[in-house]
Motif scaffolding. Structure first.
Motif, short mmCIF file in Angstrom:
data_model
loop_
_atom_site.label_atom_id
_atom_site.label_comp_id
_atom_site.label_asym_id
_atom_site.label_seq_id
_atom_site.Cartn_x
_atom_site.Cartn_y
_atom_site.Cartn_z
N MET A 1 0.82 -1.18 0.00
CA MET A 1 0.00 0.00 0.00
C MET A 1 0.88 1.26 0.00
SD MET A 1 -3.15 0.79 2.53
CE MET A 1 -2.81 2.17 3.58
N GLU A 2 0.50 2.21 -0.83
CA GLU A 2 1.29 3.43 -0.95
C GLU A 2 1.06 4.33 0.27
OE1 GLU A 2 2.23 5.34 -4.88
OE2 GLU A 2 0.74 6.72 -4.10
N GLN A 3 2.15 4.88 0.77
CA GLN A 3 2.11 5.77 1.93
C GLN A 3 2.51 7.17 1.50
OE1 GLN A 3 4.67 4.46 5.09
NE2 GLN A 3 4.33 2.32 4.63
N LYS A 4 2.06 8.14 2.28
CA LYS A 4 2.49 9.52 2.07
C LYS A 4 2.86 10.08 3.43
CE LYS A 4 1.03 13.96 0.18
NZ LYS A 4 -0.04 14.70 -0.50
N VAL A 5 4.10 10.48 3.58
CA VAL A 5 4.57 11.07 4.84
C VAL A 5 5.32 12.36 4.52
CG1 VAL A 5 4.73 8.88 6.09
CG2 VAL A 5 6.71 9.69 4.81
N SER A 31 10.14 5.31 -3.61
CA SER A 31 9.23 6.43 -3.35
C SER A 31 9.65 7.69 -4.10
CB SER A 31 9.21 6.76 -1.85
OG SER A 31 8.60 5.74 -1.13
N GLU A 68 8.63 15.55 1.57
CA GLU A 68 7.44 14.74 1.36
C GLU A 68 7.82 13.49 0.58
OE1 GLU A 68 3.31 16.37 0.42
OE2 GLU A 68 4.06 15.74 -1.54
N ILE A 70 6.35 9.79 -1.05
CA ILE A 70 5.14 9.08 -1.46
C ILE A 70 5.55 7.76 -2.08
CG2 ILE A 70 3.07 9.16 -2.90
CD1 ILE A 70 3.60 12.30 -2.99
N GLU A 72 5.70 3.06 -1.29
CA GLU A 72 5.68 1.96 -0.34
C GLU A 72 6.79 2.06 0.71
OE1 GLU A 72 5.36 -1.90 -2.11
OE2 GLU A 72 3.75 -1.25 -3.43
N ASP A 73 7.92 2.66 0.36
CA ASP A 73 9.03 2.79 1.31
C ASP A 73 9.21 4.24 1.78
OD1 ASP A 73 10.02 3.79 -1.07
OD2 ASP A 73 11.76 2.45 -1.16
N ALA A 74 8.09 4.98 1.81
CA ALA A 74 8.13 6.41 2.12
C ALA A 74 8.73 6.71 3.50
CB ALA A 74 6.72 7.00 2.02
N GLU A 75 8.36 5.93 4.51
CA GLU A 75 8.87 6.21 5.86
C GLU A 75 10.39 6.02 5.92
OE1 GLU A 75 6.80 4.55 9.20
OE2 GLU A 75 4.86 4.80 8.21
#
Length: 87
Positions: A1-5, A31, A68, A70, A72-75
């Motif tokens: 799942m795609e993340q945005k941090v 990302s 920013e 965006i 799967e490995d955003a964090e």
């Protein structure tokens, strides 16, 4: 799942650190990594994987930026960028 941090931080870089180093470090992440910087009231954005974009931002010690990420490995990507910009 795609993340945005995202995270706002003050840059603390040494003269010995180069934008080339940061660009090489983050190439391992899938990302999208965007750096945003306010310059005289205008918000400038650059993709950190784009060397030309990084050069145009003219990042300096003490600058406040928003990172920013965006994907799967955003964090993990955000942690890596923060470790470089705030050693």
């Amino acid at each position: 799942m795609e993340q945005k941090v995202n995270k706002t931080m003050n840059v603390s870089i040494q003269e010995s650190q180069t934008i080339m180093e940061l660009s090489q470090i983050i190439q391992q992440y899938d990302s999208e990594i965007i750096l945003k910087k306010n310059v005289n009231g205008s918000l400038y954005e650059a993709n950190l994987k784009s060397l030309l974009g990084l050069i145009n931002l003219q990042l300096h010690d003490g600058d406040e930026v928003i990172v920013e990420c965006i994907g799967e490995d955003a964090e993990d990507a955000l942690k890596e960028v923060e470790a470089f910009l705030k050693p």
